[in-house]
Design a protein around this motif. Structure first.
Motif, short mmCIF file in Angstrom:
data_model
loop_
_atom_site.label_atom_id
_atom_site.label_comp_id
_atom_site.label_asym_id
_atom_site.label_seq_id
_atom_site.Cartn_x
_atom_site.Cartn_y
_atom_site.Cartn_z
N HIS A 58 -24.44 -44.77 26.58
CA HIS A 58 -24.91 -46.03 26.26
C HIS A 58 -25.27 -47.31 27.56
O HIS A 58 -25.23 -46.70 28.54
CB HIS A 58 -23.96 -47.47 26.20
N HIS A 59 -26.65 -47.72 27.38
CA HIS A 59 -27.59 -47.86 28.55
C HIS A 59 -27.08 -49.20 28.89
O HIS A 59 -26.80 -50.07 27.92
CB HIS A 59 -28.55 -47.97 28.01
N GLY A 60 -26.74 -49.37 29.94
CA GLY A 60 -26.94 -51.20 30.53
C GLY A 60 -27.90 -52.05 30.26
O GLY A 60 -29.12 -51.68 30.19
N PRO A 61 -28.02 -53.28 30.60
CA PRO A 61 -27.27 -53.66 31.77
C PRO A 61 -25.96 -54.12 31.20
O PRO A 61 -24.70 -54.32 32.36
CB PRO A 61 -27.75 -54.46 32.70
N PHE A 62 -25.41 -54.72 29.91
CA PHE A 62 -24.62 -54.78 28.79
C PHE A 62 -24.10 -54.49 27.24
O PHE A 62 -24.18 -54.45 26.98
CB PHE A 62 -24.46 -56.61 28.66
N PRO A 63 -23.63 -53.03 28.08
CA PRO A 63 -23.60 -52.12 26.88
C PRO A 63 -22.47 -52.77 25.61
O PRO A 63 -21.56 -53.88 26.44
CB PRO A 63 -23.18 -50.58 27.36
N ILE A 64 -23.09 -52.73 24.64
CA ILE A 64 -21.79 -53.47 23.69
C ILE A 64 -20.83 -52.78 23.48
O ILE A 64 -19.65 -53.18 23.45
CB ILE A 64 -22.84 -52.80 22.23
N ALA A 65 -20.96 -51.23 23.89
CA ALA A 65 -19.56 -50.31 23.73
C ALA A 65 -18.86 -51.24 24.83
O ALA A 65 -17.65 -50.90 24.55
CB ALA A 65 -19.95 -49.15 23.96
N ALA A 66 -18.97 -51.69 26.20
CA ALA A 66 -18.32 -52.17 26.90
C ALA A 66 -17.83 -53.27 26.99
O ALA A 66 -16.80 -53.86 27.13
CB ALA A 66 -19.44 -51.81 28.66
N LEU A 67 -18.37 -54.09 26.23
CA LEU A 67 -18.49 -55.65 25.94
C LEU A 67 -16.85 -55.61 25.05
O LEU A 67 -16.35 -55.85 25.02
CB LEU A 67 -19.19 -56.54 25.45
N ALA A 68 -16.89 -54.37 24.20
CA ALA A 68 -16.22 -54.29 22.96
C ALA A 68 -15.03 -53.47 23.28
O ALA A 68 -13.54 -54.47 23.28
CB ALA A 68 -16.66 -52.95 22.41
#
Length: 502
Positions: free
Chosen positions: A98-108
């Motif tokens: 998943h590309h940055g800067p704020f990947p949805i998977a990271a936010l989840a």
């Protein structure tokens, strides 16, 4: 302009900006991924000399917000003598970046700091059908890898609990392997610096041929240092249980709170560690009413080994303390142990070691020094103490036999073992199912020990049976190179006669 129109416009601009930055991040990832994989491969191969490690990618499919790629990780032995079919796949599956800067998977996952990339992974059924089935028809391993814009990489994985028997894994024969949920975290910069690793398992159980091991709450951490070969480590296990059942013996062996931490070098075997165990319990099951349980409380140990590269000898120390040993209902006392050594050949610690340095020969001579600074056992009746200092020169690794006592530089030995202390200890061992031993029981054991000691040692000049009005087994020996005699219990003996008795 209506507020709703303005809002829609702002959202559209932000959406395009987010898509643009994600596309830009995707381009950065695509541009540098080959270099990063090559860097990782090189670091792993430089850190060890057993296997050749390789990472390859294919099916690279880049989108605006994510990229799907297939990664294959293999190893091959560097020694051609290792048998088996190689290379072997350690990993062969798809991952989603998943590309940055704020990947949805990271936010989840609750990560709100900017990320260049976020790799999401779940082991597929095709990657390992057996593990998929054992995990309840779910991915056995899942997790993610985050890459920050300063190229700090963090890998977090989790494994499902599984139970394996011979039906699933024929290679483990008539056995059971039960592994609980596990978590694994690895992190470092892209150049390999500031590396860290943490592993946690709730439980590990193994059963084979009536014997079983059970480990509860396993925690391990590892931090490689800048020298690659050196690393700091910490290892904790809350409880270890071992049950054994054979034609020789039957019982169980338990360890409570095993802890170890320190610094080590995996190539030269240098180590500086501190370890402790709260309690060791050993129970033997028998048909007799005699209690055969042993409890060792509060074990503390410090160990240090340092390799001398010039001649492949090791200098080190070992210090250990035991809070108490309980045999049945008897408290046998406490003990301590303290040694130092220098010039010991590495072959003593590693029998298969062979030097490859052309400047080092097994015929090279060096000094060996061994110092038993303290060997003490304390019980209610007093103390047993042993000390030893031994230094010998011109010894080589291929032959450590003492053929010429003139090589000995220093020999000092001291033994203090009062009969009261030995008798009390012997009486306790003979009567484990009572809390106290009687004076009659101690006197009986004392008489037996005195008779045996005088029977075996009365003609030897090395032992006396009274010191400062206290009966026991005593010995004091002192010798320094250059002297023609050895001082033994205050008397001088010709060194030829003394060393000729060994």
């Amino acid at each position: 302009m209506k507020k709703s129109t303005l809002t829609i416009g702002i959202i559209a601009v932000l959406g395009m900006a987010y898509a643009g930055t994600s596309w830009y991040s995707g381009n950065m990832i695509e541009e540098h991924i080959d270099d990063q994989l090559a860097l990782i491969t090189n670091k792993v191969n430089l850190s060890q000399d057993l296997f050749t490690f390789s990472v390859t990618k294919n099916h690279y499919d880049k989108g605006i917000f994510s990229t799907k790629v297939h990664l294959t990780v293999t190893v091959s032995p560097r020694e051609s003598t290792i048998q088996g079919s190689y290379p072997k796949n350690l990993f062969d599956d798809d991952v989603t970046i998943h590309h940055g800067p704020f990947p949805i998977a990271a936010l989840a996952k609750g990560t709100f700091s900017p990320q260049l990339a976020w790799l999401q992974y779940e082991m597929s059924q095709q990657a390992n059908p057996t593990l998929w089935k054992l995990a309840g028809n779910r991915p056995f391993i899942s997790g993610h890898t985050s890459v920050s814009y300063d190229e700090y990489i963090t890998v977090k994985l989790a494994s499902k609990a599984i139970k394996m028997t011979q039906a699933e894994i024929p290679a483990i024969d008539d056995s059971i392997l039960d592994i609980s949920h596990g978590s694994y975290t690895f992190s470092c910069y892209a150049d390999g610096s500031d590396g860290k690793a943490k592993v946690h398992l709730d439980k590990l159980f193994f059963l084979s041929d009536g014997n079983n091991f059970n480990f509860d709450d396993i925690n391990m951490s590892l931090r490689p240092l800048n020298t690659i070969e050196d690393f700091d480590y910490e290892f904790n296990i809350r409880k270890v249980k071992y049950n054994f059942d054979s034609y020789l013996s039957k019982g169980n062996f338990n360890i409570d709170n095993l802890k170890s931490k320190g610094r080590a070098n995996y190539k030269n075997r240098n180590i500086d560690e501190q370890s402790s165990i709260d309690k060791i319990t050993l129970n033997f099951k028998s048909s007799t009413p005699k209690n055969e349980s042993v409890i060792i409380d509060k074990i503390v140990m410090s160990q240090k080994n340092i390799l001398n590269d010039s001649n492949n000898t090791i200098e080190g120390s070992l210090v250990s303390r035991i809070g108490s040993i309980i045999y049945g209902q008897q408290n046998l006392g406490s003990g301590s142990f303290d040694i130092n050594f220098k010039g010991v050949g590495r072959q003593f610690f590693d029998p298969h070691f062979e030097t490859t340095d052309p400047d080092i020969s097994e015929s090279d001579k060096h000094n060996i020094e061994f110092s038993l600074n303290k060997l003490n056992w304390h019980n209610a009746s007093g103390d047993i103490n042993v000390n030893l200092l031994f230094n010998i020169s011109e010894i080589n690794s291929s032959n450590t036999d003492v053929e010429n006592y003139d090589k000995i530089n220093t020999l000092k030995f001291n033994l203090e073992a009062p009969f009261d202390v030995l008798a009390s200890l012997s009486a306790q061992i003979q009567n484990p199912n009572t809390k106290q031993v009687t004076s009659e029981q101690i006197a009986k054991e004392s008489a037996v020990i005195k008779n045996n000691a005088k029977m075996f040692f009365s003609r030897s000049p090395f032992f006396i049976f009274n010191k400062d009005q206290t009966e026991g087994i005593y010995s004091n020996v002192e010798y320094t190179k250059g002297n023609q005699s050895v001082k033994v219990n205050g008397q001088l003996l010709d060194k030829k006669d003394f060393f000729g008795n060994f």
